[in-house]
Write a protein that holds these residues in place. Structure first.
Motif, PDB file in Angstrom:
ATOM      1  N   PRO A   1      -9.519 -27.234 -28.280  1.00 38.71           N
ATOM      2  CA  PRO A   1     -10.404 -27.909 -29.243  1.00 38.71           C
ATOM      3  C   PRO A   1     -10.242 -27.410 -30.670  1.00 38.71           C
ATOM      4  CG  PRO A   1     -11.662 -26.464 -27.777  1.00 38.71           C
ATOM      5  CD  PRO A   1     -10.287 -26.550 -27.215  1.00 38.71           C
ATOM      6  N   ILE A   2      -9.901 -26.128 -30.829  1.00 37.84           N
ATOM      7  CA  ILE A   2      -9.674 -25.589 -32.181  1.00 37.84           C
ATOM      8  C   ILE A   2      -8.458 -26.248 -32.804  1.00 37.84           C
ATOM      9  CG2 ILE A   2      -9.120 -23.494 -33.478  1.00 37.84           C
ATOM     10  CD1 ILE A   2     -10.622 -21.900 -31.319  1.00 37.84           C
ATOM     11  N   LEU A   3      -7.377 -26.351 -32.030  1.00 35.49           N
ATOM     12  CA  LEU A   3      -6.150 -26.948 -32.548  1.00 35.49           C
ATOM     13  C   LEU A   3      -6.311 -28.441 -32.786  1.00 35.49           C
ATOM     14  CD1 LEU A   3      -3.620 -25.050 -30.265  1.00 35.49           C
ATOM     15  CD2 LEU A   3      -3.974 -24.695 -32.704  1.00 35.49           C
ATOM     16  N   LYS A   4      -7.088 -29.092 -31.928  1.00 35.34           N
ATOM     17  CA  LYS A   4      -7.304 -30.527 -32.111  1.00 35.34           C
ATOM     18  C   LYS A   4      -8.021 -30.812 -33.438  1.00 35.34           C
ATOM     19  CE  LYS A   4      -8.936 -33.181 -29.082  1.00 35.34           C
ATOM     20  NZ  LYS A   4      -9.891 -33.639 -28.043  1.00 35.34           N
ATOM     21  N   ARG A   5      -8.940 -29.940 -33.816  1.00 32.63           N
ATOM     22  CA  ARG A   5      -9.616 -30.130 -35.108  1.00 32.63           C
ATOM     23  C   ARG A   5      -8.626 -29.999 -36.265  1.00 32.63           C
ATOM     24  NH1 ARG A   5     -13.987 -27.269 -32.725  1.00 32.63           N
ATOM     25  NH2 ARG A   5     -13.386 -25.314 -33.698  1.00 32.63           N
ATOM     26  N   ALA A   6      -7.621 -29.145 -36.091  1.00 39.59           N
ATOM     27  CA  ALA A   6      -6.625 -28.981 -37.157  1.00 39.59           C
ATOM     28  C   ALA A   6      -5.771 -30.230 -37.338  1.00 39.59           C
ATOM     29  CB  ALA A   6      -5.736 -27.780 -36.852  1.00 39.59           C
ATOM     30  N   LEU A   7      -5.733 -31.106 -36.332  1.00 44.38           N
ATOM     31  CA  LEU A   7      -4.964 -32.344 -36.457  1.00 44.38           C
ATOM     32  C   LEU A   7      -5.569 -33.303 -37.477  1.00 44.38           C
ATOM     33  CD1 LEU A   7      -4.021 -33.166 -32.758  1.00 44.38           C
ATOM     34  CD2 LEU A   7      -2.454 -32.608 -34.602  1.00 44.38           C
ATOM     35  N   LYS A   8      -6.792 -33.040 -37.905  1.00 49.25           N
ATOM     36  CA  LYS A   8      -7.417 -33.901 -38.903  1.00 49.25           C
ATOM     37  C   LYS A   8      -6.728 -33.786 -40.259  1.00 49.25           C
ATOM     38  CE  LYS A   8     -11.807 -34.220 -39.148  1.00 49.25           C
ATOM     39  NZ  LYS A   8     -13.242 -33.851 -39.301  1.00 49.25           N
ATOM     40  N   VAL A   9      -6.012 -32.714 -40.497  1.00 47.33           N
ATOM     41  CA  VAL A   9      -5.303 -32.542 -41.769  1.00 47.33           C
ATOM     42  C   VAL A   9      -4.115 -33.501 -41.781  1.00 47.33           C
ATOM     43  CG1 VAL A   9      -4.076 -30.927 -43.242  1.00 47.33           C
ATOM     44  CG2 VAL A   9      -6.017 -30.141 -41.877  1.00 47.33           C
TER      45      VAL A   9
END
Length: 813
Positions: free
Chosen positions: A672-680
């Protein structure tokens, strides 16, 4: 259109054509509403070794150091007017410039500390481009370049290194700083002046300008070689700076200006070893030397050509949304329900209820919770028009050529032989007797895409050296800059890694202030704390900017070292990587990303009017609270995006092909942490996030994969494929539990054998040492006997020689 479709279909064909009609309507709706998606465009970020030269210069100084520019100028002008007439520095000829530079250099060798400091400040003013005589920033940069090459030519850098060594060993300053309750800028004045000059020299000389004079190019190459050679206290410059980092983290020198030390360390490594373009050329050259096939593509060009995009919604997602919409709205006509479902404002938005437990922590910040532009190759929406650029045109399809390892081919043949024949042939990858024709074609395809890495060749050679230590001969080790650096940091490499990670933890925005954490603000806090709101806001911006620059420097240092060590020898890379893992680098990076990463990348912790050289050329406007809050007009912060990409690349380096470390990503719930970074919306950052998600997909379970089909689709489109890698499924042997500790222990044993064989000459294996068989030389050797043995020598003779019977016949036989 509906009537035409119904008439063409005939009786019973209405449902199918109604479905087609709905898709046509939806496609038109997407085209009409596409302009709304331009509100979150791609970040036009060009990844490089460093930011623009002016930005790199400005980040050396904190805003608290602003008044010192005038102090440096005053020290230079006093010295200049004493020995030269009232003419300006820019009006003198080359001989006069050189003569005055030599006078200032002599001032660095006087005994009085205050006079040395004034001479150093005058040299710093020269390095800053004698800005009081310049009318533009370009003119300041021109004179910076001229003055720095002049200072280097007269031998200034060596004198600065000697003074820096004196300051490092200054026990009085260290003990005074340790006793102080609060450390400020004043405690590190001498160190800051020296480090400023050295950083400006390294940063300026490493900038390759085609208009440079031929003698300047010679000076640059000579300086590069000296900086990477053990000429400073019999060790490279970078090793001395690493020593400053560990001394700071141990608490023995809390006054060290750590931001400047780390920036100088980063630029020294970058200058002596080379950046990412040089790494690519070295890799190509090494593959040619080893007789390996050329690289399938230039990774730098491919990444620069990629566009940031989110994966498209799958058909199952759309159908599921349609069904849920139909259940929620109870209407008379079911077909009208379906049409309404397609007319939803956002059909690509996934339902949050399908997320598993781990994703409940996302706070709806995952890639599935937002609407993004689809891939360029999709049919439905037209692409967003981008301005023409120098991007290479890639053929339609996947951006990366697939790769296959020799081990993958062996495993495929092993399973095929066991299935069809019932026996195996070990490592034989050529015999295909008895296997069906489709298996032959599969093997042919795998061999066409086989990729042999430099690391595999190095591991095979090391195994050969370990097996045949006598007949294998001596290994020829090229004494390159990276080899000299590894030999210099090898004895204390674990301490260096721990120190860098400690500072990174203290500078991370997610870290909370603790009493036992190290103070990294020694070179940003003023002697007198702010008394007004405006001063407090300015200091707050300065502190945040200070931390961001430290993160940027550490991430670049670690990534450069990992990449250069991996290319020089795989076990050098593994040694550094293992100590980073042991020092909890993986959870630290995940903790760094466990924040609102979009806010971090768009942070505006800078005051452009106070940046060097703008602040010394232009009149400073009056600062207000509103102007500080507004910040600059940039779409994103270059250094923060650069740091994030570097940290993701480090995480990829640490976990690649290491199943035990991949399981750490799973255990620490990184998905979930990495998935949030996909917003960039930046292609390079998305690529490395997707790589990290790919390696752990098979361990996350079927429910996670089902709930994250958009992410799975993005991985397929963006990340390189391994032809027989079942990354998307859990039916692989790698997905089963095994002894993780044994894997790390085996790797550690190989690393220790490598370091011992190549670098530890004093503790070589006694079984392989030459034996002296000459009686005279053996008996002629002087042996120092212990004192108690000499006192009791008669007793020893009686007990061990005279009292024991000797059978001379048996002895002679």
């Amino acid at each position: 259109l509906l009537v035409i479709l119904y008439g063409a279909a005939g009786p019973g064909g209405f449902d199918l054509n109604y479905f087609i009609f709905c898709w046509i309507v939806k496609s038109m709706q997407v085209v009409v509403s596409w302009t709304g998606l331009s509100e979150s465009p791609d970040l036009e970020f060009e990844y490089a070794d460093t930011d623009k030269w002016a930005a790199e210069l400005s980040e050396l100084y904190s805003y608290t150091e602003g008044p010192e520019f005038a102090l440096n100028r005053k020290c230079f002008e006093v010295e200049f007017r004493t020995h030269v007439c009232d003419r300006k520095w820019t009006e003198l000829d080359a001989a006069q410039h050189r003569a005055h530079a030599m006078r200032l250099l002599d001032g660095l060798e006087v005994i009085a500390r205050d006079k040395r400091l004034k001479a150093a400040r005058a040299i710093l003013y020269m390095s800053q481009g004698t800005f009081s005589e310049c009318s533009s920033e370009a003119e300041v940069q021109y004179w910076m370049r001229y003055n720095i090459f002049l200072l280097l030519d007269v031998g200034t850098f060596s004198a600065l290194v000697e003074l820096l060594n004196m300051e490092i060993d200054n026990s009085a300053a260290c003990s005074s700083a340790v006793r102080k309750p609060a450390i400020s800028l004043a405690d590190s004045t001498d160190l800051r002046v020296l480090l400023n000059i050295m950083y400006l020299m390294v940063e300026t000389i490493q900038q390759d300008d085609p208009a440079d004079k031929p003698e300047w190019k010679i000076i640059r190459e000579t300086f590069r070689a000296e900086l990477g050679s053990p000429l400073f206290n019999n060790e490279p410059m970078s090793v001395m700076l690493f020593g400053m980092v560990t001394k700071f983290c141990s608490g023995h020198a809390p006054h060290f200006p750590m931001k400047k030390v780390l920036l100088l360390l980063w630029k020294s490594i970058l200058f002596t070893l080379g950046g990412f373009e040089q790494l690519q050329s070295i890799k190509v050259h090494k593959r040619v030397e080893l007789g390996l096939a050329p690289l399938p593509e230039d990774s730098i060009r491919v990444i620069r050509s990629m566009r940031a995009a989110s994966p498209p919604a799958s058909a199952s997602d759309l159908i599921e949304q349609q069904q849920k919409r139909a259940r929620r709205e109870h209407k008379a006509l079911i077909k009208q329900d379906n049409l309404d479902a397609f007319n939803e404002k956002d059909p690509y938005k996934a339902d949050d209820s399908r997320e598993d437990e781990d994703d409940n922590d996302d706070n709806d910040n995952s890639i599935e919770a937002e609407t993004f532009p689809l891939e360029r190759d999709e049919v439905m929406p037209p692409p967003i028009p981008h301005p023409p650029s120098d991007r290479v045109s890639l053929p339609k399809g996947l951006p990366w050529a697939p790769k296959v390892r020799e081990k993958d081919i062996e495993n495929f043949l092993e399973s095929s032989r066991s299935k069809f024949i019932g026996y195996t042939l070990g490592n034989d990858t050529n015999t295909v007797v008895g296997l069906p024709r489709p298996i032959h074609e599969s093997i042919k395809t795998l061999k066409q895409h086989k990729y042999v890495s430099i690391a595999e060749i190095q591991i095979a050679k090391e195994e050969e050296f370990q097996k045949t230590p006598l007949s294998g001969g001596e290994e020829e080790v090229e004494m390159s800059s990276i080899e000299l650096l590894y030999q210099g940091i090898l004895p204390s490499l674990p301490q260096y890694m721990i120190a860098l990670l400690k500072i990174l933890l203290a500078a991370a925005p997610t870290s909370k202030a603790k009493t036992d954490s190290i103070n990294i603000l020694a070179d940003v806090l003023p002697e007198e704390m702010p008394t007004t709101v405006l001063q407090s806001m300015k200091l707050g911006v300065d502190v945040n900017r200070h931390k961001e620059i430290i993160v940027k420097a550490i991430s670049a240092i670690l990534l450069l070292l990992l990449k250069h060590f991996k290319l020089n020898h795989i076990y050098q890379f593994e040694y550094m990587a293992q100590h980073l893992v042991f020092a909890n680098c993986i959870p630290l990076i995940l903790k760094f990303f466990n924040q609102n990463i979009m806010s971090y990348i768009t942070a505006k912790n800078s005051i452009s009017v106070l940046d060097f050289p703008h602040c010394v050329v232009h009149e400073l406007p009056e600062l207000t609270a509103e102007s500080l809050e507004a910040g600059d007009n940039n779409q994103f912060c270059w250094r923060n995006l650069f740091s994030c990409i570097n940290l993701l690349r480090i995480l990829n380096k640490l976990t690649k092909w290491k199943h035990s470390r991949t399981m750490m990503l799973v255990v620490f719930k990184s998905a979930p942490i990495l998935k949030r970074a996909l917003k960039v919306k930046q292609a390079m950052m998305q690529l490395y996030v997707l790589k990290l998600l790919k390696v752990q997909t098979k361990y996350l379970g079927r429910q996670w994969r089902k709930s994250n089909m958009k992410t799975m689709s993005a991985i397929y489109q963006k990340v390189r494929h391994r032809l027989n890698d079942d990354w998307a499924y859990g039916n692989d042997l790698d997905a089963r539990p095994w002894d993780f500790q044994a894997e790390e222990c085996a790797l550690r044993a190989n690393i220790e054998r490598f370091n011992s064989r190549r670098y530890d000459k004093s503790h070589s294996n006694p079984d392989f040492l030459p034996v002296d068989n000459c009686l005279q030389s053996v008996l002629g050797q002087r042996v120092d006997l212990p004192e108690d043995f000499q006192m009791n020598y008669d007793l020893w003779l009686e007990r061990e020689v005279f009292s024991k019977p000797i059978s001379w016949e048996e002895l002679l036989q």
